[in-house]
Design a protein around this motif. Structure first.
Motif, PDB file in Angstrom:
ATOM      1  N   ASP A  91       0.819  -1.212   0.000  1.00 46.15           N
ATOM      2  CA  ASP A  91       0.000   0.000   0.000  1.00 46.15           C
ATOM      3  C   ASP A  91       0.855   1.267   0.000  1.00 46.15           C
ATOM      4  N   HIS A  92       2.132   1.137   0.316  1.00 44.43           N
ATOM      5  CA  HIS A  92       2.996   2.297   0.484  1.00 44.43           C
ATOM      6  C   HIS A  92       4.102   2.401  -0.561  1.00 44.43           C
ATOM      7  N   ILE A  93       4.097   1.537  -1.551  1.00 44.32           N
ATOM      8  CA  ILE A  93       5.187   1.508  -2.535  1.00 44.32           C
ATOM      9  C   ILE A  93       5.348   2.850  -3.251  1.00 44.32           C
ATOM     10  N   GLU A  94       4.270   3.457  -3.684  1.00 43.71           N
ATOM     11  CA  GLU A  94       4.388   4.725  -4.413  1.00 43.71           C
ATOM     12  C   GLU A  94       4.914   5.838  -3.522  1.00 43.71           C
ATOM     13  N   GLU A  95       4.514   5.835  -2.276  1.00 40.15           N
ATOM     14  CA  GLU A  95       5.016   6.835  -1.335  1.00 40.15           C
ATOM     15  C   GLU A  95       6.520   6.646  -1.091  1.00 40.15           C
ATOM     16  N   ILE A  96       6.952   5.404  -1.000  1.00 42.46           N
ATOM     17  CA  ILE A  96       8.378   5.116  -0.830  1.00 42.46           C
ATOM     18  C   ILE A  96       9.141   5.523  -2.084  1.00 42.46           C
ATOM     19  N   ARG A  97       8.595   5.242  -3.252  1.00 42.32           N
ATOM     20  CA  ARG A  97       9.241   5.659  -4.515  1.00 42.32           C
ATOM     21  C   ARG A  97       9.397   7.176  -4.575  1.00 42.32           C
ATOM     22  N   ALA A  98       8.386   7.898  -4.139  1.00 38.02           N
ATOM     23  CA  ALA A  98       8.457   9.366  -4.146  1.00 38.02           C
ATOM     24  C   ALA A  98       9.552   9.860  -3.211  1.00 38.02           C
ATOM     25  N   ALA A  99       9.682   9.232  -2.051  1.00 39.21           N
ATOM     26  CA  ALA A  99      10.734   9.619  -1.107  1.00 39.21           C
ATOM     27  C   ALA A  99      12.114   9.333  -1.690  1.00 39.21           C
ATOM     28  N   ILE A 100      12.247   8.205  -2.373  1.00 43.43           N
ATOM     29  CA  ILE A 100      13.523   7.852  -3.008  1.00 43.43           C
ATOM     30  C   ILE A 100      13.848   8.846  -4.117  1.00 43.43           C
ATOM     31  N   ALA A 101      12.850   9.239  -4.885  1.00 40.89           N
ATOM     32  CA  ALA A 101      13.061  10.179  -5.983  1.00 40.89           C
ATOM     33  C   ALA A 101      13.626  11.509  -5.474  1.00 40.89           C
ATOM     34  N   GLY A 102      13.260  11.895  -4.265  1.00 42.93           N
ATOM     35  CA  GLY A 102      13.752  13.137  -3.690  1.00 42.93           C
ATOM     36  C   GLY A 102      15.105  13.019  -3.002  1.00 42.93           C
TER      37      GLY A 102
END
Length: 78
Positions: A4-15
């Motif tokens: 459920d949190h994969i996209e949120e983790i990807r966004a954090a990694i992108a930053g």
């Protein structure tokens, strides 16, 4: 659940800057209080490690295990 949190983790990694290491809990900051407890911190860490190994987070690789506290450290390579 971790998925459920994969996209949120990807966004954090992108930053996160390329070439720098990170610990998942530190990368997520205050959000770790929610994500890290779903269902428990160790399980979330295991799921993240498996996802990195499977290539679900391109440009992220395992770097090393920090001793105290014992946590996995990852590196954003690109």
């Amino acid at each position: 659940m971790f998925t459920d949190h994969i996209e949120e983790i990807r966004a954090a990694i992108a930053g996160h800057p390329a070439g720098k290491t990170f610990i998942l809990s530190e990368l997520l900051g205050d959000r770790w209080e929610v994500i890290g407890q779903d269902p428990r911190p160790q399980k979330v860490g295991e799921k993240f490690s498996e996802a990195v190994d499977k290539g679900m987070f391109p440009g992220v690789e395992f770097d090393h295990v920090q001793r105290s506290p014992r946590v996995s450290v990852y590196k954003k390579v690109r």
